[in-house]
Design an enzyme around this catalytic site. Structure first.
Site, PDB file in Angstrom:
ATOM      1  N   THR A 102      11.504  -2.756 -23.172  1.00  0.00           N
ATOM      2  CA  THR A 102      12.296  -1.768 -23.922  1.00  0.00           C
ATOM      3  C   THR A 102      13.251  -1.038 -22.987  1.00  0.00           C
ATOM      4  OG1 THR A 102      10.497  -1.502 -25.500  1.00  0.00           O
ATOM      5  CG2 THR A 102      12.117   0.281 -25.395  1.00  0.00           C
TER       6      THR A 102
ATOM      7  N   ASN B   4      11.023 -12.957 -31.429  1.00  0.00           N
ATOM      8  CA  ASN B   4       9.605 -12.652 -31.266  1.00  0.00           C
ATOM      9  C   ASN B   4       8.762 -12.877 -32.510  1.00  0.00           C
ATOM     10  OD1 ASN B   4      11.430 -10.359 -31.759  1.00  0.00           O
ATOM     11  ND2 ASN B   4       9.557  -9.217 -32.174  1.00  0.00           N
TER      12      ASN B   4
ATOM     13  N   GLY C  57       6.571  -7.860 -18.303  1.00  0.00           N
ATOM     14  CA  GLY C  57       5.396  -8.474 -17.671  1.00  0.00           C
ATOM     15  C   GLY C  57       4.260  -8.797 -18.620  1.00  0.00           C
ATOM     16  N   HIS C  58       4.027  -7.930 -19.611  1.00  0.00           N
ATOM     17  CA  HIS C  58       2.776  -8.108 -20.365  1.00  0.00           C
ATOM     18  C   HIS C  58       2.805  -9.279 -21.340  1.00  0.00           C
ATOM     19  CE1 HIS C  58       3.666  -6.040 -24.341  1.00  0.00           C
ATOM     20  NE2 HIS C  58       4.688  -5.616 -23.622  1.00  0.00           N
TER      21      HIS C  58
ATOM     22  N   CYS D 202       4.986  -6.993 -41.097  1.00  0.00           N
ATOM     23  CA  CYS D 202       5.041  -6.254 -42.355  1.00  0.00           C
ATOM     24  C   CYS D 202       4.655  -4.800 -42.143  1.00  0.00           C
ATOM     25  CB  CYS D 202       4.085  -6.869 -43.367  1.00  0.00           C
ATOM     26  SG  CYS D 202       4.786  -8.297 -44.139  1.00  0.00           S
TER      27      CYS D 202
HETATM   28  N1  PLP Z   1      12.027  -7.615 -26.847  1.00  0.00           N
HETATM   29  C1  PLP Z   1      11.239  -8.505 -27.459  1.00  0.00           C
HETATM   30  C2  PLP Z   1      11.838  -9.767 -27.991  1.00  0.00           C
HETATM   31  C3  PLP Z   1       9.873  -8.249 -27.592  1.00  0.00           C
HETATM   32  O1  PLP Z   1       9.096  -9.144 -28.216  1.00  0.00           O
HETATM   33  C4  PLP Z   1       9.353  -7.042 -27.075  1.00  0.00           C
HETATM   34  C5  PLP Z   1       7.941  -6.705 -27.246  1.00  0.00           C
HETATM   35  O2  PLP Z   1       7.299  -7.130 -28.196  1.00  0.00           O
HETATM   36  C6  PLP Z   1      10.227  -6.168 -26.427  1.00  0.00           C
HETATM   37  C7  PLP Z   1      11.561  -6.484 -26.332  1.00  0.00           C
HETATM   38  C8  PLP Z   1       9.752  -4.891 -25.837  1.00  0.00           C
HETATM   39  O3  PLP Z   1       9.034  -5.142 -24.652  1.00  0.00           O
HETATM   40  P1  PLP Z   1       8.022  -4.060 -24.084  1.00  0.00           P
HETATM   41  O4  PLP Z   1       6.817  -4.099 -24.964  1.00  0.00           O
HETATM   42  O5  PLP Z   1       7.717  -4.518 -22.701  1.00  0.00           O
HETATM   43  O6  PLP Z   1       8.721  -2.758 -24.116  1.00  0.00           O
END
Ligand code: PLP
Length: 377
Positions: A70, A149, A200-201, A323
């Site tokens: 993010t 995602n 990373g996660h 959802c």
């Molecule tokens: N962008 C995408 C495509 C994601 O899937 C996610 C998290 O699900 C993020 C950004 C955000 O990443 P973070 O959880 O490390 O802030």
């Protein structure tokens, strides 16, 4: 527990845990300190940066550690429009981006930026021709994710880079590669992007660490103001334990890349085959171009109920970012599929640890849940 929600987050791999503990317990110096313990921490940081950069496919000096995906997305977007502020106020993105991209762009729209949102087809694909048509002489940013995602679709980032070059417009190209990193092969250079976000996660490192790639030579504004860490671009004492863990997770993934890729692909394919055979009423909403994500639906069975009942059986999958309060997510809604289909969507996502047997167990549980509902009617 059967964990098939690896697009949400992943179990930290043992190598990453070990690396983090070693740094927290022993190599805990501040990389900015001048005595030997600090210098050792700085050397370790340099080696870890090189390992992550090798996995991203960039130079170490092009990689800036952040706290999460993010943060990387927000930084990229804000810095890119600041960079282009004398050239224009038009942004292009897609309707299926993560909120880490959509929200900062929405904030810019409220400050007077004009935004063109590209829509996907029913399979979640974005047309490169539509992108090319949307480019204008005042377009200063195109932000297009590499892998979605929720649908697992791959977006035409490379074609977008070529279209930007061909148009001669001043736009910088950012890609959110949070779901693509290590799962689909790319380098920022091959893609032709200026900015690229990872987290990373999603790749078996802990939460609290990510990175932004900034193409060499592109001089952007820093994320924060403070000390000189990350070359002054993202100040704050470096989270050395998380960085070490990310480097270790990347190293392991790179060492086993082919085996991981085929294992993930096999687990997903087996799940989709068994799902279609055992649940003829089921719909494959998206088989996913990326190896680890797919979305299926059982029309008439709301996702929230399915997620709860599967959880009672020790199985973790996601109704998506899917959802919320009886409404399909913005991503699924954007595919324009029938609402009944979308309200029953499950996102199933795999990791290198996932097995075909886990997918079978998920399908068996879904069959049981459906049979129990039919019997109760
Ligand atoms: N962008 C995408 C495509 C994601 O899937 C996610 C998290 O699900 C993020 C950004 C955000 O990443 P973070 O959880 O490390 O802030």
């Amino acid at each position: 527990m059967i964990y098939l929600d690896n697009a949400a987050t992943t179990r930290v791999c043992p190598e990453a845990v070990k690396a983090a503990i070693a740094v927290m317990a022993e190599g805990f110096g501040n990389p900015s300190s001048r005595y030997a313990h600090g210098v050792a921490a700085a050397e370790r940081l340099q080696a870890d940066r090189a390992a992550v950069a090798a996995a991203v496919g960039c130079l170490p000096e092009e990689l800036f550690f952040t706290s999460c995906g993010t943060e990387g997305d927000n930084w990229a977007i804000r810095a890119a429009v600041e960079y282009g502020k004398r050239k224009g106020r038009h942004i292009i993105t897609t309707t299926i981006e993560h909120s880490a991209v959509l929200e900062p762009i929405r904030a810019l729209a409220s400050q007077g930026y004009e935004v063109t949102y590209l829509r996907p087809d029913r399979w979640g694909h974005i047309s490169p021709q539509e992108l090319a048509t949307a480019l204008r002489p005042d377009t200063v940013l195109v932000s297009m994710m590499l892998v979605n995602n929720e649908l697992g679709t791959i977006l035409p980032v490379k074609e977008t880079a070529a279209a930007i070059r061909a148009s001669g417009c001043p736009a910088l190209l950012h890609t959110d590669a949070v779901q693509a990193f290590l799962k689909v092969p790319f380098t920022p250079n091959d893609l032709g992007v200026d900015l690229l976000t990872i987290s990373g996660h999603k790749v078996r490192a802990p939460k609290g660490i990510g990175a932004l790639y900034i193409r060499k030579g592109l001089r952007l504004k820093p994320m924060l103001l403070g000390g000189g860490q990350e070359n002054g671009m993202r100040p704050g004492t470096e989270p050395t334990a998380q960085i070490a863990a990310l480097a270790a997770a990347c190293q392991v993934w790179m060492d086993h890349r082919e085996r991981y890729a085929s294992g993930i692909q096999r687990a997903k394919k087996h799940f989709l085959d068994v799902f279609s055979a055992a649940l003829p009423q089921g719909v494959v909403v998206s088989p996913g171009d990326a190896p680890h994500i797919c979305a299926v639906s059982l029309p008439g069975y709301p996702s929230e109920m399915l997620v709860r009942e599967l959880s009672d059986r020790g199985i973790c999958v996601s109704s998506g970012s899917a959802c919320h309060r009886g409404k399909p997510s913005h991503v699924f809604a954007a595919t324009g599929r029938p609402k009944g289909e979308l309200l029953g969507v499950l996102r199933v996502s795999f990791s290198p640890e996932s097995t075909p047997e886990e997918g079978e167990a998920l399908v068996k549980a879904l069959v049981e849940i459906c049979s129990a509902r039919v019997a109760a009617r």
